[in-house]
Design an enzyme around this catalytic site. Structure first.
Site: not given
Length: 308
Positions: A151, A263
Site C-alpha cells: 500500500h 516501510e
C-alpha cells in the site's frame, strides 16, 4: 467499475543507481527492465507482473503517479467518464508509455497526486521460476524478503475530499478513519480489494507522498529487515520495530537515498472485498497516537512533517 488492486508506485529519485542499490540490496526487489528515458523497473519476488516500482530520474524526490489495476479493459472507459463527470481532468495513456504495460487513464485526486488505471501488464514470472519452482527464494538473494508492494500513504490538506472521490467514483471501501471532535476526517484507510488498505491518506500538504509499504510473510522477516537496515546504515524511524493500532501490523519505517519513506510490514487483517459491506473502524483524534504507534502511544514530530 472494478479497480482491483494497487499495483505499483512510480517514484522520483535524484540518483537512480543509488536508488536501485537500495531497492535491490536493502528492500529486496529484482530489477526487471529499463527504458530510453532512464527509468528503472523493479518487482517483488511473489508477483508475476512487469513491475511494482518505477524509479524516475528527477531533481527532486516524491511520487509521479500510483498505478492501479482494473478487472476489464472496459473499466478504463467507465472510469474516464466517471472521473470527467466528477470534474477532474483525464489523460489517456498509450500502451507502452509505461514499459511492460497496456493503455491506461491518468487523473489527479482532489489532493493533486495522480492515479493511473490500466488493465494489461506483461508477465515476467515469479522470482523462483514458473516450472518446478522452489517454494522459497534462494537464501543468497539480496535484501529483505518482501513479497509484494502492499500500500501507499499520501498527504492531503483535506483527506475527506479524497475519501469522497475514491468511494463515490472508484468504489473504494473505507476501512478505518481518524476523526476530530467535530467529525472531520483527519486520516483515512481505503481498499479496492481484500487487503486492509491499498491507499491511505494522512494530514499534510496536497500533492505529496508519505510512504510505501512492502509486505513480508512474518514478523520474523520484519526483524530480519531491520537487521539489513542496520548492516547497510540505512536511517530508520526512532520507533521500531513497533506496532500500529490501526490495522494491527508489525512495522518499521526508513528512507531511500532520495528521502522517499519506505516501510517493512506484516500482519494486516483482510477486508470484505466489496464496497460498503462493513462499517469503518473509527479512531477519535485523542486516541490516534495509540492507533499510529501502539507500543509507544506517541507520534514522532517528524512522522507527518516529512513528506516528499
Amino acid at each position: 467499475m472494478a479497480v482491483s488492486r494497487f499495483s505499483y508506485a512510480s517514484m522520483n529519485v535524484m540518483d537512480v543507481e543509488a536508488a536501485v542499490r537500495h531497492y535491490v540490496h536493502v528492500v529486496g526487489l529484482r530489477e526487471t527492465d529499463r527504458d530510453a528515458e532512464g527509468r528503472v523497473y523493479l518487482q517483488a519476488a511473489d508477483n508475476q507482473d512487469h513491475h511494482c516500482l518505477i524509479l524516475n530520474p528527477s531533481r527532486s524526490a516524491g511520487v509521479d503517479h500510483l498505478g492501479f489495476k482494473v478487472n476489464d479493459p472496459a473499466d478504463l472507459d467507465e472510469a474516464a467518464v466517471a472521473v470527467t463527470a466528477y470534474g477532474l481532468p483525464v489523460t489517456r495513456v498509450a500502451a507502452g508509455s509505461v514499459k511492460g504495460q497496456g493503455e491506461g487513464v491518468r487523473f489527479p485526486l482532489p489532493s493533486g497526486q495522480h492515479l493511473l488505471l490500466y488493465f494489461h501488464a506483461d508477465k515476467i514470472g515469479y522470482a523462483t521460476g514458473m516450472e518446478n519452482p522452489s517454494p522459497v527464494p534462494p537464501h543468497a538473494t539480496p535484501g529483505g524478503r518482501v513479497t509484494h508492494l502492499d500500500h501507499t500513504l499520501i498527504s492531503a490538506q483535506n483527506p475527506q475530499d479524497d475519501v469522497k472521490f475514491l468511494t463515490e467514483v472508484l468504489d473504494f471501501s473505507l476501512t478505518e478513519k481518524v476523526v476530530d471532535p467535530a467529525g472531520n476526517t483527519l486520516a483515512a484507510f481505503l481498499t479496492c480489494g481484500h487487503t486492509m488498505h491499498d491507499l491511505a491518506i494522512g494530514p499534510g500538504p496536497d500533492g505529496h507522498f508519505h510512504h510505501m509499504a512492502f509486505g513480508m510473510d512474518s514478523r520474523t522477516e520484519v526483524i530480519h529487515g531491520v537487521d539489513l537496515l542496520k548492516e547497510n546504515a540505512v536511517p530508520a524511524l526512532e520507533f521500531g520495530i513497533t506496532r500500529h493500532g490501526i490495522s494491527g501490523v508489525t512495522t518499521i519505517y526508513f528512507h531511500d537515498p532520495s528521502g522517499n519513506r519506505n516501510e517493512f510490514y506484516n500482519g494486516a487483517y483482510l477486508a470484505p472485498g466489496a464496497p460498503g459491506w462493513v462499517p469503518p473502524v473509527v479512531w477519535q483524534a485523542e486516541h490516534f497516537p495509540r492507533g499510529a504507534f501502539y507500543y509507544e502511544n506517541a507520534v514522532p514530530e517528524t512522522f507527518f512533517a516529512e513528506v516528499t
